[in-house]
Scaffold this motif. Structure first.
Motif, mmCIF file in Angstrom:
data_model
loop_
_atom_site.group_PDB
_atom_site.id
_atom_site.type_symbol
_atom_site.label_atom_id
_atom_site.label_comp_id
_atom_site.label_asym_id
_atom_site.label_seq_id
_atom_site.Cartn_x
_atom_site.Cartn_y
_atom_site.Cartn_z
ATOM 1 N N ILE A 237 17.478 -1.540 -18.194
ATOM 2 C CA ILE A 237 17.891 -1.102 -19.624
ATOM 3 C C ILE A 237 18.153 0.741 -19.359
ATOM 4 C CG2 ILE A 237 16.846 0.476 -21.085
ATOM 5 C CD1 ILE A 237 13.907 -1.565 -20.955
ATOM 6 N N GLY A 238 19.219 0.769 -20.179
ATOM 7 C CA GLY A 238 20.019 2.372 -19.737
ATOM 8 C C GLY A 238 21.732 2.044 -19.703
ATOM 9 N N LYS A 239 21.886 3.449 -19.433
ATOM 10 C CA LYS A 239 23.530 3.592 -19.572
ATOM 11 C C LYS A 239 24.299 1.877 -18.881
ATOM 12 C CE LYS A 239 26.089 4.842 -21.218
ATOM 13 N NZ LYS A 239 26.455 5.969 -22.395
ATOM 14 N N GLY B 110 12.754 8.540 -16.305
ATOM 15 C CA GLY B 110 13.289 9.293 -17.218
ATOM 16 C C GLY B 110 14.862 10.114 -16.961
ATOM 17 N N ALA B 111 15.172 9.427 -16.227
ATOM 18 C CA ALA B 111 16.920 10.281 -16.033
ATOM 19 C C ALA B 111 17.163 9.810 -16.680
ATOM 20 C CB ALA B 111 17.269 9.198 -14.491
ATOM 21 N N LEU B 112 18.334 10.402 -17.098
ATOM 22 C CA LEU B 112 19.418 10.885 -18.430
ATOM 23 C C LEU B 112 20.244 9.111 -18.465
ATOM 24 C CD1 LEU B 112 20.575 12.410 -20.855
ATOM 25 C CD2 LEU B 112 22.185 13.016 -19.419
ATOM 26 N N ARG C 56 17.170 1.020 -13.210
ATOM 27 C CA ARG C 56 18.102 0.449 -11.782
ATOM 28 C C ARG C 56 18.001 0.735 -10.764
ATOM 29 N NH1 ARG C 56 24.138 3.324 -11.479
ATOM 30 N NH2 ARG C 56 24.513 2.598 -9.481
ATOM 31 N N ALA C 57 16.822 1.793 -10.606
ATOM 32 C CA ALA C 57 16.746 1.295 -9.245
ATOM 33 C C ALA C 57 15.686 0.218 -8.581
ATOM 34 C CB ALA C 57 15.548 2.799 -8.833
ATOM 35 N N VAL C 58 15.026 -0.052 -9.636
ATOM 36 C CA VAL C 58 14.800 -1.423 -9.773
ATOM 37 C C VAL C 58 15.279 -2.723 -9.398
ATOM 38 C CG1 VAL C 58 12.980 -2.798 -10.598
ATOM 39 C CG2 VAL C 58 12.005 -1.065 -10.177
ATOM 40 N N ASN D 11 3.280 7.779 -15.856
ATOM 41 C CA ASN D 11 3.722 8.787 -14.448
ATOM 42 C C ASN D 11 2.349 9.645 -14.268
ATOM 43 O OD1 ASN D 11 5.500 9.599 -12.766
ATOM 44 N ND2 ASN D 11 6.891 9.101 -13.807
ATOM 45 N N LYS D 12 2.653 9.585 -12.467
ATOM 46 C CA LYS D 12 1.280 9.762 -12.568
ATOM 47 C C LYS D 12 2.323 11.658 -11.812
ATOM 48 C CE LYS D 12 2.527 8.867 -7.414
ATOM 49 N NZ LYS D 12 2.224 8.499 -6.070
ATOM 50 N N ASP D 13 3.019 12.040 -11.979
ATOM 51 C CA ASP D 13 4.318 13.232 -11.963
ATOM 52 C C ASP D 13 4.021 13.574 -13.581
ATOM 53 O OD1 ASP D 13 5.386 15.140 -11.369
ATOM 54 O OD2 ASP D 13 7.168 14.559 -11.175
HETATM 55 C C1 LIG Z 1 26.646 5.710 -13.510
HETATM 56 C C2 LIG Z 1 24.618 5.200 -13.530
HETATM 57 C C3 LIG Z 1 25.025 4.966 -14.374
HETATM 58 C C4 LIG Z 1 23.451 4.221 -14.729
HETATM 59 N N1 LIG Z 1 22.297 3.492 -14.764
HETATM 60 C C5 LIG Z 1 20.568 3.848 -15.081
HETATM 61 C C6 LIG Z 1 20.858 2.873 -16.028
HETATM 62 O O1 LIG Z 1 21.651 1.841 -16.985
HETATM 63 N N2 LIG Z 1 19.096 2.335 -16.164
HETATM 64 C C7 LIG Z 1 18.898 3.419 -15.117
HETATM 65 O O2 LIG Z 1 17.187 3.249 -15.453
HETATM 66 N N3 LIG Z 1 19.012 4.276 -14.498
HETATM 67 C C8 LIG Z 1 20.207 4.280 -14.290
HETATM 68 N N4 LIG Z 1 20.837 5.063 -13.418
HETATM 69 C C9 LIG Z 1 20.245 5.843 -12.303
HETATM 70 C C10 LIG Z 1 19.603 6.743 -13.027
HETATM 71 O O3 LIG Z 1 20.141 7.828 -12.688
HETATM 72 C C11 LIG Z 1 17.810 6.792 -12.282
HETATM 73 O O4 LIG Z 1 17.995 6.769 -10.764
HETATM 74 C C12 LIG Z 1 17.019 6.134 -12.148
HETATM 75 O O5 LIG Z 1 16.728 6.005 -13.492
HETATM 76 C C13 LIG Z 1 15.660 5.730 -11.822
HETATM 77 O O6 LIG Z 1 14.464 5.475 -11.368
HETATM 78 P P1 LIG Z 1 13.127 5.164 -11.803
HETATM 79 O O7 LIG Z 1 13.088 6.187 -12.544
HETATM 80 O O8 LIG Z 1 13.037 4.017 -11.173
HETATM 81 O O9 LIG Z 1 13.085 5.405 -9.937
HETATM 82 P P2 LIG Z 1 12.922 7.684 -9.601
HETATM 83 O O10 LIG Z 1 14.059 7.834 -10.157
HETATM 84 O O11 LIG Z 1 12.672 7.265 -8.249
HETATM 85 O O12 LIG Z 1 11.155 7.680 -10.502
HETATM 86 C C14 LIG Z 1 9.477 6.635 -9.959
HETATM 87 C C15 LIG Z 1 9.210 7.024 -11.223
HETATM 88 O O13 LIG Z 1 7.897 6.864 -10.717
HETATM 89 C C16 LIG Z 1 6.469 7.603 -10.761
HETATM 90 N N5 LIG Z 1 5.431 7.386 -9.857
HETATM 91 C C17 LIG Z 1 5.323 7.239 -8.425
HETATM 92 N N6 LIG Z 1 4.299 6.212 -8.095
HETATM 93 C C18 LIG Z 1 3.677 6.112 -9.587
HETATM 94 C C19 LIG Z 1 2.304 5.322 -9.442
HETATM 95 N N7 LIG Z 1 2.108 4.772 -8.340
HETATM 96 N N8 LIG Z 1 2.050 5.525 -10.793
HETATM 97 C C20 LIG Z 1 2.694 6.604 -11.849
HETATM 98 N N9 LIG Z 1 3.588 6.932 -11.317
HETATM 99 C C21 LIG Z 1 4.462 6.552 -9.954
HETATM 100 C C22 LIG Z 1 7.471 8.896 -10.043
HETATM 101 O O14 LIG Z 1 6.473 10.108 -10.037
HETATM 102 C C23 LIG Z 1 8.769 8.686 -10.421
HETATM 103 O O15 LIG Z 1 9.012 9.660 -11.757
HETATM 104 C C24 LIG Z 1 22.547 5.350 -13.415
HETATM 105 C C25 LIG Z 1 22.258 5.724 -12.566
HETATM 106 C C26 LIG Z 1 24.463 6.362 -12.705
HETATM 107 C C27 LIG Z 1 24.467 7.222 -11.323
#
Ligand SMILES: Cc1cc2nc3c(=O)[nH]c(=O)nc-3n(C[C@H](O)[C@H](O)[C@H](O)COP(=O)(O)OP(=O)(O)OC[C@H]3O[C@@H](n4cnc5c(N)ncnc54)[C@H](O)[C@@H]3O)c2cc1C
Lengths: 264, 326
Positions: free
Chosen positions: B252-254, B271-273, B238-240, B289-291
């Motif tokens: 992909i996700g909830k 990997g947020a829930l 979703r962030a993307v 993931n690098k973390d």
């Molecule tokens: C009601 C509600 C519904 C939601 N529905 C969804 C949903 O359907 N789908 C969804 O995905 N989210 C959903 N979310 C959002 C979710 O909670 C997270 O915020 C979201 O999934 C985070 O996206 P992300 O993992 O891409 O980003 P981030 O949390 O920012 O994570 C980025 C990751 O990338 C890694 N990283 C960064 N740079 C590199 C690199 N160069 N090499 C390797 N690893 C790197 C970091 O270590 C980090 O783990 C919802 C939230 C709410 C409140």
């Protein structure tokens, strides 16, 4: 424009959900929200009201007494009035029964426009909207991404279809389910929250609706029954693939995916 | 016992979707135990070739071939299905939990005052009734459900829930002519099918998903290339999507799509829930993931702790090699 928005209060995604020992009931941690997709429905109704001044927005939910919280959230956003169709003593979560209750409420009140969220995020059913429309005999478009009023009797909507989108013109009264992308739901202002706290919410016993009676909508009338609940099997702990270089790591991953996981 | 099962077939650009074969395979397994008949029901335009393909998977194939069924329209398709169900009175109707299935099945259930279970992932016949398996609360709980069979009941299943099993049947083709009329209160103005060439996200066997760690929209090209090699699809967190790097269709996700591919690779996804709820039914989950403490490693089967930008080019090369071997 007389607008109805049907909403649902759902367990927060983070809420802990435990299986009771009988395996036939659940204990849900006390963390609830308005269903994610319903926020778009409430928002869209508010936007219409800002364009068509003499509009009224009614929100309703079929649920427990606790679900008034979700109704108050909708009022805080800008809905005018709210109805709780109280499920005390009924307790069925059969989509057919819920739709019958909501459709009867809608029929009794009479609306030009009904919005529901695309689906509830707890059961992911996506049934209620379409079923209400069918029971009311009105047109319905699912998962809309755009909504424009043409005139008092007609609207133009864009909806998601397999591999694309389509634009339709629909005569009112009609029902639409909303989807992410249609708008950005507003966060209620503090004044809205104050108003919502004071708002009186009408509690209705759905078995008093014309055409419905307790026997028609209680658990015994349900067309579906849950035999058991289970918790899903967890996955084993992750295997972190070793290697000195990115190349080594990828090569060993590929080997595992081929030989062990049989995923390639 | 003669408890006939209808399987509502979906086509995409004239070919039958994989999920329909999955459903036919499951329906046939049940019908063998319940001594019943599986009907594949295919409605559309120019579908004779597709209908013939179904003969191997079903005892009977009901075909409604009509120019007016060229594009999916809820009103027309529901009306056609309604007439067929009235005539054949099946015990159960199976469909896919896709945009189309989610649209048509609740309407039919309401019309027939029937039970409906949506977004199921399994079904077993226990000698008496069909028990349906359905996840709740984003997969935190699994429920087993039975439907009252005082009228036809309706079930939609998630794509990729069942393997496809060819039965080499020689199903009888039944041409049906029914009323093909739409609701006059609704009119189609235009359709945009620009995304229809892609494999459907929910049906893809291979998904490579990019998260915020991908840093920007331009870097998704690398994921597209890998998906291309694997004939799969690119997904997004979703962030993307919220950053407008990718379309919501890819989420992909909830609050996006629930997927169950054979292989999911998460790249820079935390990997947020909310995300994992949409993908933890994938058969195999790989996280890059690098973390090392990223949450996604709690869900993944295999992990690489490294920078995605050094891993992805090598991954692409290795996958190309594998494809060339086959
Ligand atoms: C009601 C509600 C519904 C939601 N529905 C969804 C949903 O359907 N789908 C969804 O995905 N989210 C959903 N979310 C959002 C979710 O909670 C997270 O915020 C979201 O999934 C985070 O996206 P992300 O993992 O891409 O980003 P981030 O949390 O920012 O994570 C980025 C990751 O990338 C890694 N990283 C960064 N740079 C590199 C690199 N160069 N090499 C390797 N690893 C790197 C970091 O270590 C980090 O783990 C919802 C939230 C709410 C409140």
């Amino acid at each position: 424009m007389n607008i109805l928005v049907c909403i649902k209060q759902v367990a927060d995604t983070e809420a802990r959900i435990l299986l009771k020992s009988d395996k036939k009931s659940l204990e849900i941690e006390n963390k609830y929200n308005m269903n994610f997709f319903d926020e778009f429905a409430v928002e869209e109704a508010i936007r219409i009201k800002s364009k068509i001044k003499d509009s009224q927005i009614t929100v309703c939910t079929y649920g427990t007494k606790k679900a008034v919280e979700a109704l108050r959230t909708a009022i805080a956003m800008g809905a005018d009035r709210a109805f709780l169709l109280d499920n005390t003593g009924l307790d069925s979560d059969d989509p057919l029964i819920i739709s019958k209750i909501l459709a009867n409420f809608a029929k009794q009140e009479g609306f030009d426009l009904i919005f529901c969220g695309r689906q509830a995020i707890d059961d992911e059913n996506a049934n209620i909207g379409a079923m209400i429309a069918e029971l009311l005999g009105i047109p319905h478009v699912s998962a809309i991404l755009k909504f424009d009023i043409i005139d008092e009797k007609k609207v133009r909507v864009e909806s998601e279809i397999e591999g694309g989108k389509e634009t339709l013109e629909v005569q009112l009264p009609a029902l639409f389910t909303t989807q992410k992308g249609i708008n950005e739901p507003r966060v209620p202002l503090i004044t809205g929250v104050m108003k919502a706290m004071k708002a009186s919410i009408t509690v209705v016993d759905p078995s008093t609706f014309e055409g419905l009676s307790k026997e028609l909508i209680d658990m015994t009338a349900s067309k579906i029954s849950v035999l058991t609940y289970e918790t899903p099997k967890g996955r084993p702990a992750v295997k972190i693939v070793d290697g000195e270089t990115p190349g080594e790591k990828v090569k060993s991953l590929i080997k595992i995916l081929k030989e062990e996981a049989k995923a390639l | 016992m003669f408890k006939d099962i209808f399987v509502f077939i979906e086509c995409k650009e004239g070919s039958i979707r994989k999920v329909s074969f999955e459903l036919l395979s499951k329906a046939k397994e049940i019908s063998e135990k319940s001594l019943s008949t599986v009907y594949a029901v295919i409605i559309g335009n120019d579908i004779v070739a597709a209908a013939n393909q179904l003969k191997e998977f079903a005892d009977k194939v009901i075909v409604v071939n009509n120019e007016k069924l060229k594009n999916y329209r809820w009103d027309i398709f529901t009306h056609v299905m309604e007439q067929l169900i009235k005539k054949y009175k099946p015990y159960a109707v199976f469909g896919a939990s896709t945009i189309t299935g989610k649209d048509i099945f609740p309407r039919l259930a309401a019309k027939f005052n029937g039970a409906i279970v949506s977004d199921a992932v399994g079904a077993v016949f226990d000698g008496e009734s069909i028990k349906i398996k359905k996840p709740l609360f984003g997969g935190k709980i699994i429920s087993w459900i039975v439907c009252k069979d005082d009228s036809t009941f309706f079930v939609t299943f998630r794509p990729n829930s069942f393997p496809v099993e060819k039965r080499s049947l020689n199903g009888e083709l039944i041409d049906e002519t029914v009323d093909v009329v739409g609701d006059p209160r609704i009119s189609l103005i235009s359709t945009d099918k620009s995304g229809s060439k892609k494999v459907d996200l929910q049906e893809a066997d291979f998904i490579i998903c990019g998260g915020r760690g991908m840093k920007g929209p331009e870097n998704f090209q690398m994921l597209e290339e890998i998906a291309g090699v694997m004939e799969g699809r690119v997904g997004a967190s979703r962030a993307v999507v919220d950053s407008k790097w990718r379309d919501y269709n890819d989420q992909i996700g909830k609050s996006g799509k629930t997927v169950s591919p054979k292989l999911y690779i998460g790249c820079g996804v935390s990997g947020a829930l909310h995300h994992t709820m949409g993908m933890d039914t994938a058969k195999v989950i790989v996280a890059i993931n690098k973390d090392p403490n990223a949450l996604i490693f709690q869900y993944a089967d295999y992990g690489i702790v490294d920078d995605i930008f050094t891993i992805l080019p090598v991954l692409k090369e290795e996958l190309i090699k594998i494809k060339q071997e086959v």
